[in-house]
Scaffold this motif. Structure first.
Motif, short mmCIF file in Angstrom:
data_model
loop_
_atom_site.label_atom_id
_atom_site.label_comp_id
_atom_site.label_asym_id
_atom_site.label_seq_id
_atom_site.Cartn_x
_atom_site.Cartn_y
_atom_site.Cartn_z
N GLY A 82 -3.03 -4.98 -9.14
CA GLY A 82 -2.27 -5.08 -7.90
C GLY A 82 -0.82 -4.67 -7.95
N ALA A 83 -0.27 -4.40 -9.13
CA ALA A 83 1.12 -3.95 -9.19
C ALA A 83 1.28 -2.63 -8.46
CB ALA A 83 1.56 -3.81 -10.64
N LEU A 84 2.33 -2.46 -7.74
CA LEU A 84 2.68 -1.26 -6.97
C LEU A 84 1.87 -1.10 -5.69
CD1 LEU A 84 4.15 -0.49 -9.63
CD2 LEU A 84 3.57 1.88 -9.11
N ALA A 85 0.99 -2.05 -5.38
CA ALA A 85 0.14 -1.89 -4.20
C ALA A 85 0.96 -1.72 -2.93
CB ALA A 85 -0.79 -3.10 -4.06
N ALA A 86 2.15 -2.31 -2.90
CA ALA A 86 2.98 -2.23 -1.70
C ALA A 86 4.14 -1.26 -1.85
CB ALA A 86 3.53 -3.62 -1.36
N ALA A 87 4.13 -0.46 -2.91
CA ALA A 87 5.24 0.46 -3.14
C ALA A 87 5.21 1.60 -2.12
CB ALA A 87 5.16 1.03 -4.55
N PRO A 88 6.38 2.18 -1.79
CA PRO A 88 6.42 3.28 -0.81
C PRO A 88 5.81 4.55 -1.38
CG PRO A 88 8.59 2.94 -1.80
CD PRO A 88 7.72 1.80 -2.27
N VAL A 89 5.38 5.43 -0.49
CA VAL A 89 4.68 6.65 -0.93
C VAL A 89 5.24 7.91 -0.29
CG1 VAL A 89 2.53 5.43 -1.40
CG2 VAL A 89 2.92 6.40 0.87
N ASP A 90 6.40 7.84 0.37
CA ASP A 90 6.87 9.02 1.08
C ASP A 90 7.67 9.97 0.20
OD1 ASP A 90 9.20 7.60 0.74
OD2 ASP A 90 9.58 7.28 2.87
N GLY A 91 8.05 9.53 -0.99
CA GLY A 91 8.77 10.41 -1.89
C GLY A 91 10.21 10.65 -1.51
N GLN A 92 10.73 9.93 -0.53
CA GLN A 92 12.10 10.13 -0.10
C GLN A 92 13.06 9.34 -0.98
OE1 GLN A 92 12.70 12.44 2.45
NE2 GLN A 92 10.52 12.70 1.96
N GLU A 93 14.34 9.74 -0.93
CA GLU A 93 15.34 9.09 -1.76
C GLU A 93 15.45 7.62 -1.35
OE1 GLU A 93 19.90 9.78 -3.33
OE2 GLU A 93 19.15 10.90 -1.61
N PRO A 94 15.43 6.69 -2.33
CA PRO A 94 15.52 5.28 -1.99
C PRO A 94 16.85 4.94 -1.36
CG PRO A 94 15.75 5.61 -4.36
CD PRO A 94 15.35 6.93 -3.78
N ALA A 95 16.83 3.94 -0.50
CA ALA A 95 18.05 3.51 0.17
C ALA A 95 19.06 2.98 -0.84
CB ALA A 95 17.74 2.44 1.22
N LYS A 96 20.32 3.31 -0.62
CA LYS A 96 21.38 2.83 -1.50
C LYS A 96 21.66 1.35 -1.23
CE LYS A 96 22.28 6.88 -3.37
NZ LYS A 96 21.23 7.67 -2.75
N ALA A 97 22.00 0.63 -2.29
CA ALA A 97 22.31 -0.78 -2.14
C ALA A 97 23.50 -0.94 -1.17
CB ALA A 97 22.67 -1.39 -3.50
N GLY A 98 23.32 -1.88 -0.24
CA GLY A 98 24.40 -2.13 0.71
C GLY A 98 24.41 -1.22 1.91
N ALA A 99 23.47 -0.27 1.96
CA ALA A 99 23.43 0.66 3.11
C ALA A 99 22.98 -0.08 4.35
CB ALA A 99 22.50 1.82 2.81
N ALA A 100 23.50 0.35 5.49
CA ALA A 100 23.14 -0.32 6.75
C ALA A 100 21.72 0.00 7.14
CB ALA A 100 24.11 0.15 7.84
#
Length: 425
Positions: free
Chosen positions: A407-425
């Motif tokens: 079950g690890a990663l079952a809810a991980a994103p799959v779009d391949g886009q850059e992850p959101a930066k910490a603190g971003a709105a």
């Protein structure tokens, strides 16, 4: 399954298409490729695993653990470049088979019921040496390329993908498995891990890739009877294009851009005829799409000037453009956790080369790992990775697979886009 058995299997598969200098010549859908495919099917059959072959020649070995559940898929590719290395791709397939068996044996021993089934894949034509574009089988699987169009692609001899697969008995019709995740391990094909003395790389993103299909059209004439001033030599102009592609990297910071011309065909290719046509493919790669765009624009302007200077025509078309893909943070953290538990050094690392995982990362949660490459060389017979590093990678892949089937990663994103930066709105 023991480390000794893995090494024996790996070195046995390296005999299929073996070359004189410890490499392999096993291009897609050749008789040598068939040998490795037959071995893959035999490995699965001996263990009672179902084997499927889909409509683009991808091979799947399925281990059913939970009736009706989707699969965690492990693997890579068994095809090679011309005079290629033993490790590129093949290591990932062999590691996947052995890691999968270890997970299945552990589940049986513990009487555990996982969340997902497990499978191993040999992707068709990852290398693209015989049939362009590369990463073909996984891209068709992921819906990024059209299957019928890819089956119609021809090699330089005029043989289509469909004809070649049919000739070796691997043009399948089987249903593709439903997936819940994908994991791949590969040699780095670079020197970072070796230089830093680190065993495992957690791949966090892929470079932007842009190819240019370039056709140089001159005029055929007699090499001995045509005055130099009257010639429209496609090869001379093409040679200048090759140098332009090589030299464009100097316009950017060191290591910011890589470029090459790796394939060139010449017509009529006669020693006493001025060339009428040259076809070549240029490859541009960088971590920044803007850098690639600037390099492309520079090349187009300079190529237009060459065409004018030589009074010939040069057609340039964009080909095989692949955007940056970011692998999920959850997968990176899982790799780091596994490395820590196994006592292996690990670091995050980008991939300049394309891999099947780049396509799979678009549709399912994906983990990509590297092990060191001696001297960083690849796509040649000198390619080498130590047995010790290969075995460490098998253990790491097995632990990643164990976590993913549970079950690890079952809810991980799959779009391949850059992850959101910490603190971003």
């Amino acid at each position: 399954m023991s480390d000794t058995t893995f090494l024996a299997d790996f070195h046995h598969v390296a005999t299929f298409g073996a070359t004189g200098n410890n490499g392999v010549e096993r291009q897609a859908a050749t008789p040598e490729d068939k040998l490795s495919r037959d071995w893959f099917a035999g490995f699965a059959a001996e263990r009672g695993w179902e084997v499927r072959v889909d409509g683009i020649g991808n091979m799947f070995a399925l281990i059913d653990l939970v009736p009706g559940a989707p699969y965690i898929l492990l693997g890579s590719h068994l095809d090679s470049q011309p005079l290629g290395g033993r490790f590129d791709g093949a290591y990932g397939v062999l590691a996947g088979l052995h890691a999968a068996e270890r997970v299945a044996e552990r589940l049986a021993a513990e009487g555990a019921v996982p969340e997902f089934n497990l499978a191993v894949v040999n992707w068709f034509n990852e290398e693209g040496g015989r049939f362009a574009p590369s990463i073909m089988g996984s891209s068709v699987f992921a819906g990024l390329m059209d299957q019928d169009k890819m089956l119609a692609v021809k090699d330089l001899a005029g043989t289509t993908v469909a004809e070649a697969l049919g000739a070796i008995g691997y043009l399948g019709t089987d249903e593709r498995p439903e997936l819940a995740g994908y994991a791949e391990i590969h040699i780095e094909q670079g020197r970072i891990l070796e230089r830093e003395g680190i065993t495992l790389g957690a791949v966090d993103y892929s470079w932007y890739t842009q190819k240019l299909d370039i056709e140089v059209l001159g005029e055929q004439s007699h090499t001995g009877a045509t005055a130099m001033a009257d010639r429209h030599d496609a090869l001379v102009a093409a040679s200048k294009v090759v140098l332009l592609v090589h030299g464009v990297t100097a316009k950017f910071d060191d290591e910011a851009l890589v470029s090459s011309v790796g394939q060139l065909t010449l017509e009529p290719n006669s020693p006493i005829v001025v060339a009428r046509r040259v076809h070549l493919v240029a490859d541009l790669r960088a971590a920044s799409p803007q850098i690639v765009a600037e390099a492309r624009a520079s090349l187009l302007a300079d190529i237009a000037q060459i065409a004018k200077d030589h009074d010939i025509r040069i057609n340039v078309n964009d080909f095989d453009v692949r955007g940056i893909q970011y692998y999920p943070e959850e997968g990176l953290e899982l790799t780091e956790k596994v490395a820590a538990n196994l006592g292996l050094g690990v670091r995050r690392i980008r991939t300049m080369a394309g891999h099947d995982s780049v396509a799979m990362n678009r549709i399912v949660p994906t983990v990509m790992m590297f092990i060191p490459s001696v001297d960083g060389v690849s796509h040649c017979e000198r390619e080498f990775t130590t047995d010790e590093d290969m075995l460490a990678g098998v253990r790491a892949l097995g632990e990643v697979a164990w976590e993913m089937v549970n079950g690890a990663l079952a809810a991980a994103p799959v779009d391949g886009q850059e992850p959101a930066k910490a603190g971003a709105a």
